[in-house]
Scaffold this motif. Structure first.
Motif, PDB file in Angstrom:
ATOM      1  N   TRP A  75       0.800  -1.172   0.018  1.00  0.00           N
ATOM      2  CA  TRP A  75       0.227   0.444   0.072  1.00  0.00           C
ATOM      3  C   TRP A  75       1.092   1.107   0.129  1.00  0.00           C
ATOM      4  O   TRP A  75       0.930   2.026  -0.612  1.00  0.00           O
ATOM      5  CB  TRP A  75      -1.056   0.212   0.975  1.00  0.00           C
ATOM      6  N   THR A  76       1.709   1.248   0.819  1.00  0.00           N
ATOM      7  CA  THR A  76       2.615   2.393   1.001  1.00  0.00           C
ATOM      8  C   THR A  76       2.998   3.111  -0.837  1.00  0.00           C
ATOM      9  O   THR A  76       3.261   3.776  -0.818  1.00  0.00           O
ATOM     10  CB  THR A  76       3.707   2.423   1.885  1.00  0.00           C
ATOM     11  N   GLU A  77       3.995   1.870  -1.055  1.00  0.00           N
ATOM     12  CA  GLU A  77       4.320   1.945  -3.125  1.00  0.00           C
ATOM     13  C   GLU A  77       3.480   2.492  -3.285  1.00  0.00           C
ATOM     14  O   GLU A  77       4.063   3.007  -4.387  1.00  0.00           O
ATOM     15  CB  GLU A  77       4.960   0.507  -2.907  1.00  0.00           C
ATOM     16  N   GLN A  78       2.380   1.749  -3.046  1.00  0.00           N
ATOM     17  CA  GLN A  78       1.480   2.366  -3.969  1.00  0.00           C
ATOM     18  C   GLN A  78       0.643   3.546  -4.096  1.00  0.00           C
ATOM     19  O   GLN A  78       0.866   4.546  -5.165  1.00  0.00           O
ATOM     20  CB  GLN A  78      -0.028   1.041  -4.195  1.00  0.00           C
ATOM     21  N   VAL A  79       0.308   4.097  -2.739  1.00  0.00           N
ATOM     22  CA  VAL A  79      -0.256   5.343  -2.669  1.00  0.00           C
ATOM     23  C   VAL A  79       1.316   6.115  -3.524  1.00  0.00           C
ATOM     24  O   VAL A  79       1.064   6.735  -3.728  1.00  0.00           O
ATOM     25  CB  VAL A  79       0.293   5.144  -1.596  1.00  0.00           C
ATOM     26  N   LYS A  80       2.793   6.030  -2.956  1.00  0.00           N
ATOM     27  CA  LYS A  80       3.975   6.961  -3.768  1.00  0.00           C
ATOM     28  C   LYS A  80       4.106   6.870  -4.429  1.00  0.00           C
ATOM     29  O   LYS A  80       4.393   8.109  -5.485  1.00  0.00           O
ATOM     30  CB  LYS A  80       5.129   6.480  -2.457  1.00  0.00           C
ATOM     31  N   GLN A  81       3.832   5.880  -5.772  1.00  0.00           N
ATOM     32  CA  GLN A  81       3.116   5.776  -7.264  1.00  0.00           C
ATOM     33  C   GLN A  81       2.429   7.071  -7.607  1.00  0.00           C
ATOM     34  O   GLN A  81       2.324   7.515  -8.707  1.00  0.00           O
ATOM     35  CB  GLN A  81       3.659   4.474  -7.755  1.00  0.00           C
ATOM     36  N   VAL A  82       1.532   6.458  -6.741  1.00  0.00           N
ATOM     37  CA  VAL A  82       0.262   7.740  -7.037  1.00  0.00           C
ATOM     38  C   VAL A  82       0.729   8.811  -7.101  1.00  0.00           C
ATOM     39  O   VAL A  82       0.027  10.049  -8.044  1.00  0.00           O
ATOM     40  CB  VAL A  82      -1.228   6.941  -6.085  1.00  0.00           C
ATOM     41  N   ARG A  83       1.142   9.032  -5.953  1.00  0.00           N
ATOM     42  CA  ARG A  83       1.491  10.796  -5.638  1.00  0.00           C
ATOM     43  C   ARG A  83       2.559  11.076  -6.506  1.00  0.00           C
ATOM     44  O   ARG A  83       2.508  12.456  -7.185  1.00  0.00           O
ATOM     45  CB  ARG A  83       1.726  10.289  -4.343  1.00  0.00           C
ATOM     46  N   SER A  84       3.931  10.356  -6.606  1.00  0.00           N
ATOM     47  CA  SER A  84       4.215  10.747  -8.043  1.00  0.00           C
ATOM     48  C   SER A  84       3.684  10.972  -9.388  1.00  0.00           C
ATOM     49  O   SER A  84       3.977  12.030  -9.610  1.00  0.00           O
ATOM     50  CB  SER A  84       5.639   9.782  -7.967  1.00  0.00           C
TER      51      SER A  84
END
Length: 178
Positions: A75-84
């Motif tokens: 989840w942390t990685e997915q949110v990071k990718q979305v924000r980016s």
């Protein structure tokens, strides 16, 4: 009709996300609109991982802990990718003189797109549409179809490349108004 506030529903995982974004930029430039870039992180991903987390609770506490950590890291990685990705699209829009912001949420995409449009007082929602057969759309609950029927404002549906003929671009498609 002038559109002052346009909510752009971007499915970051879709190969057509760039096309939807570019069409939104064209409309925003023409109308002098503010953009809200919106992505919904579907809870389907959580439903695929979380049932596994219960497997080790009785027999192997370490397995349970490992799966829970994996789920949180995912989840942390997915949110990071979305924000980016959303920040990259914002930077592109700003460089073209368009007022833009972004938002993302976790949940049901069609419901959250309609809710965000209403809460933000959008005049228009721009959403992409995949080229699915009618039965597939019915069974898979098409996001674009649901937004079209439930949004509190006008909706502009961008057909994907595969749905358009070779001589027709998304800019030649017509907006659909509620």
């Amino acid at each position: 009709m002038t559109f002052h506030k346009i909510l752009v529903a971007l499915d970051i995982s879709s190969p057509e996300v760039e096309r939807v974004f570019q069409e939104a930029l064209k409309v925003a430039k023409t109308e002098g609109s503010n953009l809200m870039l919106f992505h919904c992180i579907s809870w389907e991903n959580e439903e695929k991982i979380n049932p596994l987390a219960g497997i080790g609770t009785l027999g192997n506490v370490n397995l349970h802990t490992t799966l829970k950590q994996f789920s949180q890291a995912s989840w942390t990685e997915q949110v990071k990718q979305v924000r980016s990705q959303l920040q990259r699209y914002c930077d592109t829009a700003k460089s073209q003189g368009i007022s833009v912001e972004y938002q993302y949420q976790v949940g049901n995409p069609s419901a959250l797109i309609c809710e965000q449009a209403k809460d933000w007082n959008a005049d228009l929602v721009i959403v992409g549409r995949r080229n699915r057969m009618k039965w597939s759309e019915f069974l898979l609950k098409s996001v674009s179809s649901s937004v079209l029927h439930h949004a509190s404002c006008s909706v502009f549906v961008i057909q994907t490349e595969t749905a358009c003929t070779k001589n027709q671009s998304a800019s030649q498609t017509q907006p659909v108004y509620n």
